[in-house]
Design a protein around this motif. Structure first.
Motif, PDB file in Angstrom:
ATOM      1  N   ARG A 240      -1.362 -13.595   2.227  1.00 24.76           N
ATOM      2  CA  ARG A 240      -1.890 -12.633   3.197  1.00 24.76           C
ATOM      3  C   ARG A 240      -1.098 -11.345   3.003  1.00 24.76           C
ATOM      4  O   ARG A 240       0.029 -11.209   3.474  1.00 24.76           O
ATOM      5  N   LEU A 241      -1.665 -10.405   2.256  1.00 26.33           N
ATOM      6  CA  LEU A 241      -0.943  -9.195   1.887  1.00 26.33           C
ATOM      7  C   LEU A 241      -1.120  -8.115   2.946  1.00 26.33           C
ATOM      8  O   LEU A 241      -2.242  -7.780   3.334  1.00 26.33           O
ATOM      9  N   ALA A 242       0.005  -7.570   3.397  1.00 25.87           N
ATOM     10  CA  ALA A 242       0.000  -6.437   4.318  1.00 25.87           C
ATOM     11  C   ALA A 242       0.626  -5.244   3.610  1.00 25.87           C
ATOM     12  O   ALA A 242       1.728  -5.362   3.061  1.00 25.87           O
ATOM     13  N   THR A 243      -0.065  -4.119   3.611  1.00 24.88           N
ATOM     14  CA  THR A 243       0.445  -2.912   2.948  1.00 24.88           C
ATOM     15  C   THR A 243       0.296  -1.717   3.884  1.00 24.88           C
ATOM     16  O   THR A 243      -0.569  -1.693   4.763  1.00 24.88           O
ATOM     17  N   VAL A 244       1.163  -0.734   3.667  1.00 20.20           N
ATOM     18  CA  VAL A 244       1.070   0.549   4.367  1.00 20.20           C
ATOM     19  C   VAL A 244       0.981   1.635   3.299  1.00 20.20           C
ATOM     20  O   VAL A 244       1.822   1.684   2.390  1.00 20.20           O
ATOM     21  N   ASP A 245      -0.031   2.491   3.395  1.00 17.94           N
ATOM     22  CA  ASP A 245      -0.166   3.599   2.438  1.00 17.94           C
ATOM     23  C   ASP A 245       1.102   4.434   2.403  1.00 17.94           C
ATOM     24  O   ASP A 245       1.839   4.528   3.393  1.00 17.94           O
ATOM     25  N   ALA A 246       1.366   5.048   1.250  1.00 19.29           N
ATOM     26  CA  ALA A 246       2.536   5.910   1.109  1.00 19.29           C
ATOM     27  C   ALA A 246       2.541   6.966   2.208  1.00 19.29           C
ATOM     28  O   ALA A 246       1.552   7.669   2.424  1.00 19.29           O
ATOM     29  N   THR A 247       3.653   7.039   2.920  1.00 23.60           N
ATOM     30  CA  THR A 247       3.776   7.950   4.051  1.00 23.60           C
ATOM     31  C   THR A 247       5.247   8.250   4.273  1.00 23.60           C
ATOM     32  O   THR A 247       6.121   7.739   3.547  1.00 23.60           O
ATOM     33  N   GLY A 248       5.551   9.039   5.300  1.00 23.93           N
ATOM     34  CA  GLY A 248       6.928   9.322   5.658  1.00 23.93           C
ATOM     35  C   GLY A 248       7.462   8.328   6.668  1.00 23.93           C
ATOM     36  O   GLY A 248       6.783   7.368   7.055  1.00 23.93           O
ATOM     37  N   ARG A 249       8.675   8.593   7.155  1.00 27.87           N
ATOM     38  CA  ARG A 249       9.330   7.632   8.042  1.00 27.87           C
ATOM     39  C   ARG A 249       8.588   7.458   9.362  1.00 27.87           C
ATOM     40  O   ARG A 249       8.486   6.347   9.876  1.00 27.87           O
ATOM     41  N   TRP A 250       8.022   8.554   9.906  1.00 34.09           N
ATOM     42  CA  TRP A 250       7.347   8.404  11.190  1.00 34.09           C
ATOM     43  C   TRP A 250       5.985   7.749  11.032  1.00 34.09           C
ATOM     44  O   TRP A 250       5.536   7.035  11.929  1.00 34.09           O
ATOM     45  N   GLY A 251       5.319   7.987   9.895  1.00 35.95           N
ATOM     46  CA  GLY A 251       4.077   7.275   9.636  1.00 35.95           C
ATOM     47  C   GLY A 251       4.309   5.778   9.516  1.00 35.95           C
ATOM     48  O   GLY A 251       3.549   4.968  10.052  1.00 35.95           O
ATOM     49  N   LEU A 252       5.398   5.395   8.831  1.00 39.28           N
ATOM     50  CA  LEU A 252       5.728   3.986   8.696  1.00 39.28           C
ATOM     51  C   LEU A 252       6.113   3.396  10.045  1.00 39.28           C
ATOM     52  O   LEU A 252       5.724   2.263  10.375  1.00 39.28           O
ATOM     53  N   ALA A 253       6.872   4.144  10.849  1.00 43.43           N
ATOM     54  CA  ALA A 253       7.259   3.657  12.173  1.00 43.43           C
ATOM     55  C   ALA A 253       6.032   3.419  13.037  1.00 43.43           C
ATOM     56  O   ALA A 253       5.927   2.402  13.737  1.00 43.43           O
ATOM     57  N   SER A 254       5.062   4.352  12.994  1.00 40.29           N
ATOM     58  CA  SER A 254       3.839   4.207  13.783  1.00 40.29           C
ATOM     59  C   SER A 254       3.033   2.989  13.335  1.00 40.29           C
ATOM     60  O   SER A 254       2.551   2.202  14.157  1.00 40.29           O
ATOM     61  N   ALA A 255       2.891   2.806  12.003  1.00 43.92           N
ATOM     62  CA  ALA A 255       2.139   1.660  11.484  1.00 43.92           C
ATOM     63  C   ALA A 255       2.815   0.344  11.868  1.00 43.92           C
ATOM     64  O   ALA A 255       2.148  -0.624  12.239  1.00 43.92           O
TER      65      ALA A 255
END
Length: 330
Positions: A240-255
């Motif tokens: 079950r793969l979970a990925t987050v598109d390339a983003t900055g620190r706040w984008g990753l924190a929000s995701a």
């Protein structure tokens, strides 16, 4: 279950409360008519070899007194055999025990395992490029070459900030404050750690192949990881793969926050409020992680499996041909 090898992480045996619990577990098993021997794991690296030796010595069941890391190391020695493994949760996360609905109290967990059934359980596999052993250094002190090495995993493996979190959690007192150390390490890393992109090439269970530039990739094999519910399946031969598109620190924190707040996960992804990236979920058979060409990396992106940091930069995640037998309470 007749002859039981009780593996103990010596870190837990040093604590009076844990030592008492281990003694009670051994007595409980013996009172049920089982032959029990208690062995300390000599090191993380040797636990798999010790497990293989125990099988050769005639033990028909291995019970692990430790956390997810101890289980991970023992699995390296039992994969591909029919010797069942039982989990007695003494660690910080105890994610595997959580997904099996085992009691948090290890003595009560042992009582439940006496009424358990072995289930064949597929294993994930992570393959990395690692340097040759120190004994193989060249005269200049540099490794002669890189080689491929694989590990089995039961719960999750991947690359990104979460792997750096695993590496940093010990510095936040993981053994003293437990799971809180993960949150403290995570907040600290989000504030100061550079979020770096990498590429994944994903082969889905439907046979489709796609590429994605991401900053996080976690291939999960269990329904729950603490408060997160990615929806993996231990008994299914898939990731079950979970990925987050390339983003900055706040984008990753929000995701990350949105993933924790959800009670279920679905295939696919969509933009969240404010255009911040969401976690994308995919049922996969194989995931190749590699650096982005021409990107200026300040440090290698770390890779981990079952909470153990193993290497960096390149990783291949798939389902192993080997499986193992896990003791599930009836």
């Amino acid at each position: 279950m007749r002859r039981v090898l009780l593996f103990v992480n010596p870190i837990f045996d040093q604590r009076a409360g844990h030592r008492n619990a281990i003694g009670r577990i051994a007595n409980l098993l013996r009172s049920a008519g089982l032959s029990v021997e208690v062995h300390e794991t000599l090191s993380a690296q040797s636990a798999g070899d010790q497990a293989r030796q125990g099988i050769e010595d005639g033990f028909d069941t291995i019970l692990v007194c430790g956390g997810d890391g101890t289980v991970f190391n023992v699995i390296q020695g039992v994969a591909g055999t029919e010797i069942p493994v039982g989990i007695l949760p003494f660690g910080t996360g105890n994610v595997l025990a959580q997904n099996m609905d085992l009691p948090r109290n290890p003595v009560e967990a042992a009582r439940r395992l006496l009424q358990s059934t072995p289930r064949r359980t597929p294993l994930g596999r992570i393959t990395l490029e690692v340097p040759d052993l120190p004994s193989d250094l060249s005269p200049s002190g540099l490794p002669r070459r890189m080689r491929e090495k694989s590990w089995y995993f039961t719960m999750a493996a991947g690359m990104g900030l979460h792997a750096a979190l695993m590496s940093a959690s010990d510095g936040w007192g993981k053994r003293a404050i437990g799971r809180t150390s993960y949150y403290l390490a995570g907040m600290s890393l989000l504030l100061r750690h550079r979020i770096q992109p990498f590429e994944v090439e994903v082969t889905t269970t439907a046979g489709e192949v796609f590429c994605q530039r991401v900053c996080e990739a976690i291939a999960v094999r269990v329904p729950e990881l603490n408060r997160w519910r990615p929806g993996g399946r231990l008994e299914e031969p898939s990731l079950r793969l979970a990925t987050v598109d390339a983003t900055g620190r706040w984008g990753l924190a929000s995701a990350s926050f949105q993933a924790l707040a959800r009670t279920a996960s679905k295939n696919g992804s969509s933009a969240s409020r404010g255009g911040a990236p969401e976690v994308r979920y995919t049922d996969a058979l194989r995931v190749v992680c590699r650096p982005v060409a021409d990107y200026n990396y300040l440090a290698a992106v770390l890779a981990e499996a079952d909470g153990e940091v193993l290497g960096a930069s390149h990783a291949v995640l798939d389902i192993a041909k080997e499986s193992f037998y896990l003791l599930w309470p009836s």
